[in-house]
Design an enzyme around this catalytic site. Structure first.
Site, PDB file in Angstrom:
ATOM      1  N   TRP A 191     -10.395 -98.471  38.141  1.00  0.00           N
ATOM      2  CA  TRP A 191     -10.873 -97.561  39.197  1.00  0.00           C
ATOM      3  C   TRP A 191     -10.100 -97.846  40.492  1.00  0.00           C
ATOM      4  O   TRP A 191      -9.751 -96.954  41.240  1.00  0.00           O
ATOM      5  CB  TRP A 191     -12.353 -97.791  39.467  1.00  0.00           C
ATOM      6  CG  TRP A 191     -13.216 -96.559  39.459  1.00  0.00           C
ATOM      7  CD1 TRP A 191     -14.375 -96.426  38.763  1.00  0.00           C
ATOM      8  CD2 TRP A 191     -13.032 -95.329  40.176  1.00  0.00           C
ATOM      9  NE1 TRP A 191     -14.900 -95.179  38.993  1.00  0.00           N
ATOM     10  CE2 TRP A 191     -14.110 -94.491  39.853  1.00  0.00           C
ATOM     11  CE3 TRP A 191     -12.058 -94.834  41.055  1.00  0.00           C
ATOM     12  CZ2 TRP A 191     -14.258 -93.195  40.370  1.00  0.00           C
ATOM     13  CZ3 TRP A 191     -12.196 -93.547  41.568  1.00  0.00           C
ATOM     14  CH2 TRP A 191     -13.291 -92.750  41.231  1.00  0.00           C
ATOM     15  N   ASN A 212     -25.072 -95.437  34.680  1.00  0.00           N
ATOM     16  CA  ASN A 212     -25.590 -94.220  35.303  1.00  0.00           C
ATOM     17  C   ASN A 212     -26.147 -93.243  34.274  1.00  0.00           C
ATOM     18  O   ASN A 212     -25.660 -93.160  33.160  1.00  0.00           O
ATOM     19  CB  ASN A 212     -24.488 -93.520  36.110  1.00  0.00           C
ATOM     20  CG  ASN A 212     -23.317 -93.083  35.245  1.00  0.00           C
ATOM     21  OD1 ASN A 212     -22.562 -93.908  34.753  1.00  0.00           O
ATOM     22  ND2 ASN A 212     -23.179 -91.784  35.033  1.00  0.00           N
ATOM     23  N   SER A 254     -19.174 -97.487  26.080  1.00  0.00           N
ATOM     24  CA  SER A 254     -18.931 -96.720  27.306  1.00  0.00           C
ATOM     25  C   SER A 254     -18.992 -95.226  27.010  1.00  0.00           C
ATOM     26  O   SER A 254     -18.892 -94.818  25.864  1.00  0.00           O
ATOM     27  CB  SER A 254     -17.539 -97.025  27.861  1.00  0.00           C
ATOM     28  OG  SER A 254     -17.391 -98.370  28.180  1.00  0.00           O
ATOM     29  N   GLY A 255     -19.086 -94.446  28.078  1.00  0.00           N
ATOM     30  CA  GLY A 255     -19.060 -92.985  27.924  1.00  0.00           C
ATOM     31  C   GLY A 255     -20.022 -92.260  28.842  1.00  0.00           C
ATOM     32  O   GLY A 255     -20.380 -91.114  28.613  1.00  0.00           O
ATOM     33  N   GLY A 256     -20.443 -92.937  29.926  1.00  0.00           N
ATOM     34  CA  GLY A 256     -21.407 -92.359  30.864  1.00  0.00           C
ATOM     35  C   GLY A 256     -20.904 -91.107  31.557  1.00  0.00           C
ATOM     36  O   GLY A 256     -21.686 -90.278  32.011  1.00  0.00           O
ATOM     37  N   GLU A 257     -19.592 -90.931  31.633  1.00  0.00           N
ATOM     38  CA  GLU A 257     -19.024 -89.738  32.253  1.00  0.00           C
ATOM     39  C   GLU A 257     -18.798 -88.638  31.217  1.00  0.00           C
ATOM     40  O   GLU A 257     -18.216 -87.597  31.500  1.00  0.00           O
ATOM     41  CB  GLU A 257     -17.714 -90.084  32.967  1.00  0.00           C
ATOM     42  CG  GLU A 257     -17.934 -90.664  34.365  1.00  0.00           C
ATOM     43  CD  GLU A 257     -18.714 -91.970  34.363  1.00  0.00           C
ATOM     44  OE1 GLU A 257     -18.366 -92.870  33.593  1.00  0.00           O
ATOM     45  OE2 GLU A 257     -19.698 -92.067  35.125  1.00  0.00           O
ATOM     46  N   ASP A 302     -24.206 -92.595  41.345  1.00  0.00           N
ATOM     47  CA  ASP A 302     -23.416 -93.300  40.320  1.00  0.00           C
ATOM     48  C   ASP A 302     -23.424 -94.812  40.520  1.00  0.00           C
ATOM     49  O   ASP A 302     -22.395 -95.472  40.369  1.00  0.00           O
ATOM     50  CB  ASP A 302     -21.967 -92.784  40.257  1.00  0.00           C
ATOM     51  CG  ASP A 302     -21.210 -93.382  39.060  1.00  0.00           C
ATOM     52  OD1 ASP A 302     -21.830 -93.534  37.993  1.00  0.00           O
ATOM     53  OD2 ASP A 302     -20.029 -93.715  39.193  1.00  0.00           O
ATOM     54  N   ARG A 336     -24.434-102.464  41.814  1.00  0.00           N
ATOM     55  CA  ARG A 336     -23.527-101.515  42.478  1.00  0.00           C
ATOM     56  C   ARG A 336     -24.221-100.882  43.680  1.00  0.00           C
ATOM     57  O   ARG A 336     -23.576-100.532  44.660  1.00  0.00           O
ATOM     58  CB  ARG A 336     -23.117-100.408  41.494  1.00  0.00           C
ATOM     59  CG  ARG A 336     -22.139-100.868  40.442  1.00  0.00           C
ATOM     60  CD  ARG A 336     -20.870-100.054  40.402  1.00  0.00           C
ATOM     61  NE  ARG A 336     -20.981 -98.656  40.092  1.00  0.00           N
ATOM     62  CZ  ARG A 336     -20.233 -98.044  39.178  1.00  0.00           C
ATOM     63  NH1 ARG A 336     -19.383 -98.729  38.438  1.00  0.00           N
ATOM     64  NH2 ARG A 336     -20.324 -96.746  38.998  1.00  0.00           N
ATOM     65  N   ARG A 385     -12.063-105.833  28.897  1.00  0.00           N
ATOM     66  CA  ARG A 385     -12.508-107.050  29.577  1.00  0.00           C
ATOM     67  C   ARG A 385     -12.560-108.270  28.670  1.00  0.00           C
ATOM     68  O   ARG A 385     -13.252-109.223  28.952  1.00  0.00           O
ATOM     69  CB  ARG A 385     -13.813-106.787  30.311  1.00  0.00           C
ATOM     70  CG  ARG A 385     -13.552-106.047  31.619  1.00  0.00           C
ATOM     71  CD  ARG A 385     -14.786-105.728  32.401  1.00  0.00           C
ATOM     72  NE  ARG A 385     -15.551-104.674  31.793  1.00  0.00           N
ATOM     73  CZ  ARG A 385     -15.296-103.384  31.902  1.00  0.00           C
ATOM     74  NH1 ARG A 385     -14.282-102.984  32.612  1.00  0.00           N
ATOM     75  NH2 ARG A 385     -16.048-102.494  31.296  1.00  0.00           N
TER      76      ARG A 385
END
Lengths: 600, 199
Positions: free
Chosen positions: A558, A277, A190-193, A319, A346, A131
């Protein structure tokens, strides 16, 4: 010896100088409407430009002036920057940076291409987007996919310093921009998943030295809250406010990632951002409120300490990351001037808070389809003050593992994702790109392996029943919590908006259209189909007395994953309707910058 | 990726790869599925015999197998799918969808597996999932991760395979299968053996 002392002194003087000017350079850039020096255009994150050459009466004549291929095919989020006579353009992985000479038809002044291990690619959730860059004090800052933060000399593209913010082998990656504030650079992760314990980190803007790091979950000293002084809805958070809300050590893989946007109020000296999340997506596996995931943080950028917090979605079951932008505006509420923070979450609620203290003023649905909660409890005396009132039918926690909870609106991608809204002080309205998509969600058991996805839910997505549009572009009154107008779109609107003093609002669509609409009514005034779907943000600048508009196209993210083949139709037997159309029938990959202007 | 399975003269290479694969997955797949290992290796060796034999001829405890011992799907006249296919839908949608798109249909990011499975044999599917792959053709950085140590994938790899096989054969449409056979005890035992006992 004397020479050494002198040179040390001159070096440190230079460093001090740099520090003092870093903030000023951003302030100067944001106050000059000819430039666009940080991704949001300004610290307020309003994405508003005072330029008005392009206005309601002439926008219909807008036309492409020049274009530039980035040479990369993945999803292109963010926007270029313009500083003086130079435009800085970034790409998704491999995160190339181009400096283009606006005085010479966009000739490439320099190009920076980092060497990154391609094994970071599949560790990134949902495409290798980035971004964008930020500019301060003669440097261009890039946060690469592999979490390396680099400061590039704006004139030469040479690396001034670089620092590694995380470890992709543990699932730590980056998609976000960075924010220069005073003598620091604020950096998320990042890395929530992947079960990463996420944080916000401040680096010395002159050297890249780490100054502080504030985690989203964990012990008080790691999350940098003061149990007495940090407040949540007016009350001190108390001791170990995060640890109490997790079972055992689960906070260590708790997510709460910081991949969204950061805004800054220089008067209050507070930085605002949201956390994502909690990991996993299976709520049954992590009992408790999972603080401080899904939370708005207000922090002192000098010390890192949190002034106030507000958790929007305690114990997330869908989520609904809380990372979307936090625009700062001054508006009247009930006749009183208030310093506001507005946030389109969200979870489908548009929140308006007092940004000085985190008081909740307005919380209303900005998509009428939102159904997982009836309302946010606004009664200050209620034990549930500030919490959503859940609807049991749509609670994946209540329905449990191995049960398919159907018809939840919004879908996991949110009533709005990262695509930032814009605000016009002339109309007092927010312009919000939204998703109009619902889902089925079935959580089940998963096991944690470092560096491996840690998801634990199956979901399928589709437009709300009886409707075929998957997105809307809306105007929102944040003082009342009301939609003023709403333009339906075939696909989710995944492009950041731009509001201008010309009373025209711009945004892009997933088919690839750049659109201009009337700020007061939403009436379409202009559209042009760019080479690929737009998930980037529209920006504007002035060069040699002429206003330009620029946007990156390049479908992906996404949107490119969820919508490429078309959504699943729960009523397939009844015949598919337009809303389930496949995005791949409308556009294809390709990163291109398109610059628009009025004809001479 | 070089298609070692497509060339009959590459028999030795096939066996070697199958052996490597078993070593990679031994901890999880073999540990969970136990007695199924031998037929799997054998099936890999036979995969290029040219037979198109996806039809279920056998079933063991609710798991359906082809004539050469590969796992396969079973869909009744009423659209009822076997448990493994249903479980495959769930696990695919959790672990694979974010790159390969809903229902195996592909995305702007990764290929449509409903097409890939038309030509990719079972053992190559296993090795690709376990070892990952890289494809830098056409200016794209396509990288699939090594999932061989990911229990959420490897404990359910047969489930995911039969689901995608049903999709790619056109036997199963998009969306969640509406009805399914009951969860067999053998499946539950295998899940617990592979994932560890429920906490």
């Amino acid at each position: 010896m004397k020479r050494l002392v002198t040179s040390v002194i001159s070096v440190s003087a230079l460093a001090l100088n740099t520090a003092a000017f870093a903030n000023e350079s951003v302030m100067k850039g944001q106050d000059n409407p000819k430039e666009w020096v940080i991704q949001a255009g300004n610290y307020d994150n309003t994405r508003y430009s005072k330029l008005d050459q392009i206005n309601q009466s002439n926008v219909g004549k807008l036309a492409p002036a020049w274009s530039f291929s980035t040479g990369v095919l993945r999803g292109h989020e963010g926007s270029p920057l313009v500083v003086g006579d130079v435009m800085y353009v970034h790409t998704p992985f491999p995160n190339i940076v181009y400096a283009l000479d606006l005085n010479n038809d966009g000739k490439i002044l320099w190009k920076y291409e980092p060497k990154q291990d391609p094994n970071v690619v599949p560790v990134m959730c949902c495409d290798t987007v980035n971004r964008g860059l930020a500019y301060a004090d003669g440097k261009v800052f890039l946060h690469q996919a592999d979490t390396t933060v680099v400061a590039l000399d704006a004139k030469t593209g040479k690396v001034d310093w670089s620092v590694v913010n995380g470890d992709p082998k543990k699932g730590e990656t980056n998609t976000a921009t960075v924010l220069p504030v005073k003598d620091k650079l604020l950096v998320g992760i990042s890395g929530g998943e992947f079960g990463v314990a996420c944080h916000l980190t401040a680096y010395d803007i002159a050297t890249g030295k780490k100054i502080w790091r504030a985690y989203s979950s964990g012990p008080d000293d790691q999350i940098m809250v003061d149990p007495e002084k940090t407040t949540a809805l007016g009350k001190p958070v108390g001791k170990e406010s995060s640890l109490k809300t997790w079972q055992g050590d689960q906070w260590k893989t708790g997510g709460g990632c910081t991949w969204g946007w950061y805004s800054y109020d220089p008067q209050l000296n507070l930085v605002y951002y949201g956390t994502g999340n909690p990991s996993t997506w299976n709520p049954k596996q992590r009992p408790g409120d999972n603080k401080w995931s899904m939370t708005i943080f207000a922090r002192d950028p000098d010390t890192g300490m949190a002034k106030w917090v507000y958790q929007m979605t305690p114990h997330d079951q869908w989520d609904y990351d809380g990372v979307n932008e936090m625009p700062l505006v001054d508006q009247k509420i009930d006749g009183k001037d208030r310093k506001l923070l507005v946030h389109f979450d969200r979870n489908g609620f548009g929140y308006t808070l007092d940004r000085t203290n985190g008081e909740l003023l307005v919380a209303e649905k900005y998509d009428p389809a939102v159904n997982w909660a009836t309302r946010i409890d606004m009664d200050k005396n209620s034990p549930n003050y500030g919490r959503p009132e859940l609807v049991k039918k749509y609670s994946t926690e209540a329905n449990g593992e191995d049960v398919n909870t159907q018809g939840v609106c919004p879908a996991a991608l949110g009533a709005k994702d990262e695509q930032p809204s814009a605000f016009s002080p002339k109309t007092g309205l927010f312009y919000v790109p939204t998703n109009h998509v619902c889902m089925d969600y079935e959580p089940f058991r998963v096991s944690y392996t470092p560096g491996q996805p840690y998801v634990g839910a199956t979901l399928s997505m589709y437009p709300p029943e009886g409707q075929s549009n998957m997105g809307n572009f809306i105007a929102w009154d944040a003082t009342k919590g009301k939609i003023v107008w709403s333009d339906p779109e075939r696909f989710s609107v995944w492009s950041g908006a731009l509001a201008t003093a010309g009373d025209v609002v711009f945004y892009g669509t997933l088919e690839g259209y750049l659109k201009a609409v009337d700020a007061k009514t939403g009436k379409e005034l202009y559209k042009y189909k760019t080479p690929s779907g737009i998930i980037g943000n529209v920006m504007t600048y002035e060069h040699k007395g002429k206003q330009y508009l620029a946007v990156l196209s390049g479908v992906g993210g996404w949107a490119g994953i969820g919508l490429a083949a078309g959504l699943t139709d729960p009523h397939a037997g009844l015949g598919a309707v337009g809303g389930y159309a496949a995005l791949s029938n409308y556009t294809s990959l390709g990163g291109t910058l398109t610059v628009f202007a009025l004809p001479d | 990726m070089i298609d070692v399975f497509g060339k009959p003269e590459n028999f030795a290479g096939r066996l070697r790869l199958a052996a490597t694969l078993l070593a990679v997955c031994a901890v999880f797949v073999a540990g969970a599925a136990g007695a199924d290992d031998a037929p799997k290796a054998e099936a890999g060796a036979k995969a290029d015999s040219g037979e198109k034999a996806d039809a279920a001829v056998n079933s063991e405890n609710g798991k359906y197998l082809t004539a050469n011992g590969d796992p396969t799907y079973h869909i009744g006249a009423d659209g009822k799918v076997d448990w493994y296919t249903y479980s495959g839908y769930l696990r695919y949608s959790s672990e694979c969808l974010r790159c390969h798109g809903p229902d195996g249909m592909g995305s702007s990011y990764a290929p449509a597996l409903v097409n890939s499975l038309k030509t990719m044999p079972y053992v190559q599917f296993l090795s690709t999932v376990a070892s990952g792959r890289k494809d830098f053709a056409n200016g794209q950085d396509k990288v699939m991760p090594q999932l061989g140590l990911n229990k959420n994938v490897m404990c359910f790899i047969d489930d995911i395979y039969v689901y995608l096989k049903a999709r790619s054969d056109g036997a199963l449409g998009r969306n969640r299968p509406t009805t399914h056979e009951p969860k067999p005890q053998a499946w539950v035992d295998a899940e617990n053996a592979c994932m560890g006992p429920p906490s």
